[in-house]
Design a protein around this motif. Structure first.
Motif, PDB file in Angstrom:
ATOM      1  N   ASP A  46       0.276   1.421  -7.062  1.00 55.12           N
ATOM      2  CA  ASP A  46      -1.210   1.880  -7.273  1.00 55.12           C
ATOM      3  C   ASP A  46      -2.275   0.772  -7.613  1.00 55.12           C
ATOM      4  O   ASP A  46      -3.196   1.112  -7.290  1.00 55.12           O
ATOM      5  CB  ASP A  46      -0.933   3.060  -8.433  1.00 55.12           C
ATOM      6  N   HIS A  47      -1.597  -0.102  -8.000  1.00 55.87           N
ATOM      7  CA  HIS A  47      -2.396  -1.179  -8.856  1.00 55.87           C
ATOM      8  C   HIS A  47      -1.993  -2.552  -8.354  1.00 55.87           C
ATOM      9  O   HIS A  47      -0.644  -2.501  -8.100  1.00 55.87           O
ATOM     10  CB  HIS A  47      -2.582  -0.957 -10.358  1.00 55.87           C
TER      11      HIS A  47
ATOM     12  N   LEU B   6      -7.708  -2.607  -0.284  1.00 58.84           N
ATOM     13  CA  LEU B   6      -7.278  -2.125   1.093  1.00 58.84           C
ATOM     14  C   LEU B   6      -8.741  -2.216   1.746  1.00 58.84           C
ATOM     15  O   LEU B   6      -8.776  -2.387   2.691  1.00 58.84           O
ATOM     16  CB  LEU B   6      -6.353  -1.096   1.051  1.00 58.84           C
ATOM     17  N   THR B   7      -9.968  -2.292   1.036  1.00 57.50           N
ATOM     18  CA  THR B   7     -11.178  -1.899   1.620  1.00 57.50           C
ATOM     19  C   THR B   7     -12.080  -3.129   1.241  1.00 57.50           C
ATOM     20  O   THR B   7     -12.803  -3.568   2.223  1.00 57.50           O
ATOM     21  CB  THR B   7     -11.974  -0.781   1.076  1.00 57.50           C
TER      22      THR B   7
ATOM     23  N   SER C  11       0.841  -1.253   0.032  1.00 50.67           N
ATOM     24  CA  SER C  11       0.040  -0.094   0.053  1.00 50.67           C
ATOM     25  C   SER C  11       0.691   1.099   0.001  1.00 50.67           C
ATOM     26  O   SER C  11       0.386   2.426  -0.354  1.00 50.67           O
ATOM     27  CB  SER C  11      -0.914  -0.078   1.463  1.00 50.67           C
ATOM     28  N   ARG C  12       2.124   1.355   0.465  1.00 44.19           N
ATOM     29  CA  ARG C  12       2.977   2.422   0.516  1.00 44.19           C
ATOM     30  C   ARG C  12       3.615   2.505  -0.871  1.00 44.19           C
ATOM     31  O   ARG C  12       4.087   3.576  -1.185  1.00 44.19           O
ATOM     32  CB  ARG C  12       4.074   2.132   1.490  1.00 44.19           C
TER      33      ARG C  12
ATOM     34  N   VAL D 231      -5.008  -0.432  -5.751  1.00 40.55           N
ATOM     35  CA  VAL D 231      -4.696  -1.077  -4.326  1.00 40.55           C
ATOM     36  C   VAL D 231      -5.796  -0.291  -3.050  1.00 40.55           C
ATOM     37  O   VAL D 231      -6.002  -0.945  -2.395  1.00 40.55           O
ATOM     38  CB  VAL D 231      -3.223  -0.360  -4.156  1.00 40.55           C
ATOM     39  N   PRO D 232      -6.269   0.954  -3.437  1.00 42.64           N
ATOM     40  CA  PRO D 232      -7.310   1.368  -2.443  1.00 42.64           C
ATOM     41  C   PRO D 232      -8.274   0.502  -2.333  1.00 42.64           C
ATOM     42  O   PRO D 232      -8.984   0.132  -1.244  1.00 42.64           O
ATOM     43  CB  PRO D 232      -7.636   2.765  -3.026  1.00 42.64           C
ATOM     44  N   GLN D 233      -8.798  -0.105  -3.605  1.00 51.90           N
ATOM     45  CA  GLN D 233      -9.779  -1.150  -3.491  1.00 51.90           C
ATOM     46  C   GLN D 233      -9.625  -2.263  -2.826  1.00 51.90           C
ATOM     47  O   GLN D 233     -10.186  -2.953  -1.911  1.00 51.90           O
ATOM     48  CB  GLN D 233     -10.265  -1.578  -5.065  1.00 51.90           C
TER      49      GLN D 233
END
Lengths: 262, 284
Positions: free
Chosen positions: A216-217, A236-237, A212-213, A232-234
């Motif tokens: 992006d994908h 992570l959630t 995550s650091r 990555v944001p998806q």
């Protein structure tokens, strides 16, 4: 203009270890390849450079800026390795030759591909050492690997990989073998340098927090197959795959320590 | 040069270096000067005890033993250097074939090495001598084959280990070619072993020459050699025991010196064995 892996399949004889993996890395893009050990992540990276171990066979397609890499001779691939696609390995203790001084190794790709003289290699080495934050940049070039700490050695490997300005960088768990405190610093240096270089990055890890650091994908791999590909944001959630959910649960367990910063 | 100065501070290595230096000087000097003609016989001077004029005494035909030993050192140097070169070439070629080729070639070479290593040097020399007659060349070829196989046996797995090392994979990922891997990674890693082996190989070559000349397969009758001298004088051990001591002693000291030089070289060529340098600061 990108590095495209298309339906890559890697087999040792009858035994298929990587099944139809596809992804694309554009210059400046940052793709994470995440999965448990033995999921075929490292083999995928080695296949891009044509460095699979004896007995392994890759099929499918790997295209570097439109050029097919699979099936090229070792000699042709050697001109690409380090110059256009470079790699950072996991284990800093063994990735440097114990009998060669740091100065001979930190600028090796640049020396090979740009035909630097001895003096130019030294100059480039000093500059690289300074850039990756090594102490006493001129002094350290005369040292041998065993005289450096693990973190310092990994900084040398990162500097070497970036020395010939490759358009794509493959990083195979470059911080996994380091202490947690050092890991964070190296990751920051790595992040900054890759951003500065504008190289496309393929970052291999088993750790969602690290991913995550940096990326992006992400592509999630399990037992040689791609099970998920998501921003990555998806991931992570709301991970879709079962492995994605397990990785998230594991990252949550380690990230929420007392005084944790994530 | 730091390696050389470290060798000077290594007691065994220094001793070996001195022995080799004395041997080379002796061989060089004997080319232009010996106290007496080493092959000149004089029946009036038989079995003289050591004096200033004849430091090691004289033999059964009145030859000066000191001059014979000086002149004999030429054969020793020739055989040692020739054998080391030959064994180095044979050994590295065999090891390279046994490590860098396709699997079935590699494994065949490994079997060949194991078979050849079972042949004693003496047997190889006697086979060659049966075909071409005894000569120093036969000694050198025999020693080159048998120690070459020895070197191959020791270095082949070492080359395999180096090639399998992570740093070679990392170097290949940097775009280094096969030649670069040999030059920058394989050779520096096997050099200490090869140097040590060559030094020990020279020691064994000196012994083999002495042994083969003793048996009559080595140096021709008119060439002074330590082994030949030893075999000639030992017949008279009851008459003049001290005379046999000299060739035996120079052979022993030379072999010991070469062995110790090998040990010294092994210790100083490995940077991971040298005193640890000051720690390079923190973990990052």
């Amino acid at each position: 203009m990108s590095l495209i892996v298309d339906n890559l399949r890697i087999a040792f004889g009858e035994r298929v270890v990587v099944h139809e993996v596809s992804f694309e890395v554009a210059p400046g893009a940052r793709l994470g390849l995440i999965g448990e050990s033995g999921s075929g992540k490292s083999l995928t990276a080695l296949a891009i450079l044509g460095l699979l171990p004896e007995g392994a066979h890759a099929s499918g397609s790997i295209r570097l800026d439109g050029e097919e890499l699979l099936g090229r001779s070792d000699r042709e691939l050697a001109r690409i390795r380090g110059a256009r696609v470079a790699m950072v390995f996991q284990e800093p203790r063994t990735a440097l030759n114990p009998l060669r001084r740091i100065g001979a190794q930190i600028a090796e790709p640049a020396r090979i591909h740009e035909g630097l003289t001895r003096a130019q290699t030294r100059e480039r080495g000093t500059e690289l050492a300074r850039r990756v934050g090594l102490p006493e940049p001129t002094e350290i070039l005369r040292r041998y690997p065993h005289e450096l700490s693990g973190g310092q050695r990994q900084r040398v490997s990162i500097a070497a990989a970036l020395s010939a300005h490759p358009r794509y960088l493959l990083a195979d768990e470059p911080t996994t073998a380091l202490d947690v405190t050092v890991q964070s610093e190296i990751l920051a240096t790595f992040d900054e340098l890759v951003r500065g270089s504008g190289s496309g990055l393929l970052f291999i890890t088993h750790d969602l927090a690290v991913l995550s650091r940096i990326a992006d994908h992400a592509v999630v791999m399990s037992e040689g197959r791609m099970v998920e590909s998501a921003p990555v944001p998806q991931l992570l959630t709301a991970p879709v795959s079962e492995l994605g959910q397990r990785l998230l649960a594991a990252a949550r367990r380690t990230a929420f320590r007392p005084g944790g910063t994530e | 040069m730091s390696g050389f100065s470290r060798l000077l501070r290594h007691p065994a290595g220094l001793f070996g270096l001195i022995v080799v230096a004395v041997l080379l000087v002796a061989a060089g000097v004997s080319l232009v000067w010996t106290p007496h003609d080493p092959v000149f016989t004089d029946s009036t001077r038989r079995w003289l005890a050591p004096t200033w004029e004849y430091p090691f005494g004289t033999d059964n035909s009145g030859r000066d033993i000191f001059s014979l030993i000086l002149a004999g050192s030429r054969v020793t140097v020739l055989v040692a250097v020739g054998s080391a070169l030959g064994a180095g070439i044979v050994g590295l070629l065999l090891a390279a074939f046994g490590a860098l080729t396709r699997r079935w070639v590699r494994e065949s070479v490994a079997v060949l090495i194991d078979v050849l290593i079972a042949f004693p040097t003496l047997l190889i020399a006697m086979l060659l001598a049966a075909a071409w007659g005894g000569s120093l060349l036969v000694v050198i070829v025999a020693v080159s084959i048998s120690f070459g196989v020895n070197i191959a046996r020791v270095t082949r797995p070492e080359i395999r280990t180096v090639l399998a090392a992570d740093y070679v994979l990392a170097a290949r990922a940097s775009g280094i070619g096969s030649w670069g891997i040999l030059r920058h990674h394989v050779l520096p890693n096997i050099a200490p072993i090869v140097i040590v082996q060559l030094s020990w190989g020279m020691a064994l070559a000196v012994l083999a020459e002495a042994g083969l000349s003793y048996l009559g397969y080595g140096a021709p009758a008119d060439t002074p050699s330590w082994g030949r001298l030893l075999s000639e004088l030992q017949t008279y051990i009851g008459i003049q025991p001290l005379s046999v001591f000299w060739p035996g002693a120079v052979i022993t000291v030379t072999v010991l010196g070469l062995n110790l030089l090998g040990d010294g070289l092994r210790d100083v060529t490995d940077p991971t064995l040298s005193e640890p340098a000051t720690s390079a600061g923190g973990n990052a």
